[in-house]
Structure formats: C-alpha cells, structure tokens
Design an enzyme around this catalytic site. Structure first.
Site, PDB file in Angstrom:
ATOM      1  N   ASP A 211       0.178  -1.406  -0.040  1.00 42.54           N
ATOM      2  CA  ASP A 211      -0.337   0.270   0.122  1.00 42.54           C
ATOM      3  C   ASP A 211       1.370   1.482  -0.023  1.00 42.54           C
ATOM      4  OD1 ASP A 211      -3.233   0.329   1.322  1.00 42.54           O
ATOM      5  OD2 ASP A 211      -1.709   1.830   0.966  1.00 42.54           O
ATOM      6  N   ILE A 212       0.754   2.347  -0.703  1.00 45.69           N
ATOM      7  CA  ILE A 212       0.976   3.749  -0.949  1.00 45.69           C
ATOM      8  C   ILE A 212       1.130   4.051   0.393  1.00 45.69           C
ATOM      9  CG2 ILE A 212      -0.228   5.054  -1.043  1.00 45.69           C
ATOM     10  CD1 ILE A 212       2.744   4.680  -3.807  1.00 45.69           C
TER      11      ILE A 212
ATOM     12  N   ASN B  29     -12.741  -2.095   3.200  1.00 41.94           N
ATOM     13  CA  ASN B  29     -13.458  -1.159   3.099  1.00 41.94           C
ATOM     14  C   ASN B  29     -14.945  -1.470   1.903  1.00 41.94           C
ATOM     15  OD1 ASN B  29     -12.108  -0.631   5.144  1.00 41.94           O
ATOM     16  ND2 ASN B  29     -10.858   0.691   3.813  1.00 41.94           N
TER      17      ASN B  29
ATOM     18  N   GLN C 112     -14.824   2.705   1.419  1.00 38.47           N
ATOM     19  CA  GLN C 112     -14.053   2.812   0.488  1.00 38.47           C
ATOM     20  C   GLN C 112     -13.550   3.441  -0.523  1.00 38.47           C
ATOM     21  OE1 GLN C 112     -15.679  -0.876  -1.976  1.00 38.47           O
ATOM     22  NE2 GLN C 112     -13.621  -1.043  -3.408  1.00 38.47           N
TER      23      GLN C 112
ATOM     24  N   HIS D 147     -10.342  -4.963  -2.973  1.00 41.08           N
ATOM     25  CA  HIS D 147      -9.162  -4.979  -2.557  1.00 41.08           C
ATOM     26  C   HIS D 147      -9.046  -6.076  -0.962  1.00 41.08           C
ATOM     27  CE1 HIS D 147      -9.585  -0.341  -1.697  1.00 41.08           C
ATOM     28  NE2 HIS D 147      -9.385  -1.107  -1.114  1.00 41.08           N
TER      29      HIS D 147
ATOM     30  N   HIS E 260      -7.176  -5.563   2.620  1.00 37.50           N
ATOM     31  CA  HIS E 260      -5.733  -4.623   3.518  1.00 37.50           C
ATOM     32  C   HIS E 260      -5.249  -6.025   3.856  1.00 37.50           C
ATOM     33  CE1 HIS E 260      -6.963  -0.249   2.391  1.00 37.50           C
ATOM     34  NE2 HIS E 260      -8.137  -1.231   2.483  1.00 37.50           N
TER      35      HIS E 260
END
Ligand code: AMP
Length: 132
Positions: A28-29, A84, A91, A97, A99
């Site tokens: 994740d960024i 989410n 979301q 996705h 997490h």
C-alpha cells in the site's frame, strides 16, 4: 480505468510482492503499518458483493500466502485483515482489495469494539430475521 486496473496493466508502478494468474499483491502506498499490503483480483470487481465464489477463494488463498511471506521476511505474526466495501465503509478505490495490516507491539492502531452486551430480545429478533 481505475487506479488498480492501471497497476494490473503496468500503466502505473507498484511494489509487487505476490502474483497468481488472477490476483496481485503489492505494498500500500500509505503504509499504515510496516508491510501493509493490498491483495486484489486482476479483473475489476467493484466490491465484496461483486465477487464470485471462485475469485473470493483465490483472494483468500493469496492473502494467506502473503501473510506467510510477511512472516518470513519481516518476522511478523500478528495481522488484521480488512476490506472496506462501499463508501459508508470507507472504500476509496472502487476495485476490491483486501488490506493486510501487520501488527506490532505499541503500533498505536486501535479498532475499538463495543463490549456492551446487546439487548437479548433485539438480538433474538435480529437473529430470526437473518437466519430464518
Ligand atoms: P480503501 O480506503 O479501502 O479503498 O483503500 C484504498 C487504499 O489504496 C489506500 O490504503 C491507499 O493508500 C491505497 N492506494 C491508492 N493508490 C495506490 C497506489 N497507486 N499504490 C498502492 N496503494 C494505493
């Protein structure tokens, strides 16, 4: 095209850590904790309710494999898995996705849960509505 479809199409870069024919996992960024990873289906499914049972299984298996990679490489053994699904659930990227959040001693993350027992009559009514 959504941002995760662009990652799948190599139009924008990612730090890929796992891949199968139908799933991709990358860092994740915005790392909530060190090693925070997202597992996505390569095909665009908007949210949890859009998934087919087959891709849901593949995502679950990829998620398990990624947690084992993080265990081996980072030594982490505690995780939260979070999806989410829908804007009310927070979301932001409309491509399913999962997490994976590695958890560390005193990492400051808290998912507070109410510990007050529910009203039993209400709970029974709810149960009957859902289960019968
Ligand atoms: P959510 O709020 O569940 O939709 O989470 C979306 C997540 O995607 C956030 O944690 C973002 O930091 C992450 N994200 C958005 N763009 C990228 C990107 N280009 N590469 C990696 N992670 C991203």
């Amino acid at each position: 095209m959504c941002v995760f479809c662009k990652i799948v199409n190599n139009e924008i870069p990612c730090f890929k850590i796992h891949e199968t024919s139908n799933t991709l996992a990358f860092l994740d960024i915005s790392q909530v904790t060190k090693g925070h990873t997202l597992v996505i289906p390569k095909k665009h499914y908007q949210d949890l309710l859009s998934l087919t049972p087959d891709i849901a299984k593949e995502i679950a298996e990829a998620t398990l494999e990624v947690t084992n990679i993080l265990k081996t490489k980072l030594g982490v053994t505690n995780f939260n898995l979070l999806n989410n699904s829908g804007s009310l659930a927070g979301q932001e990227v409309p491509h399913f996705h999962m997490h994976i959040l590695p958890r560390y001693e005193n990492d400051g993350i808290s998912f507070s849960k109410p510990h007050k027992p529910a009203d039993m009559a209400e709970l029974k009514k709810l149960y009957e509505n859902i289960a019968k």
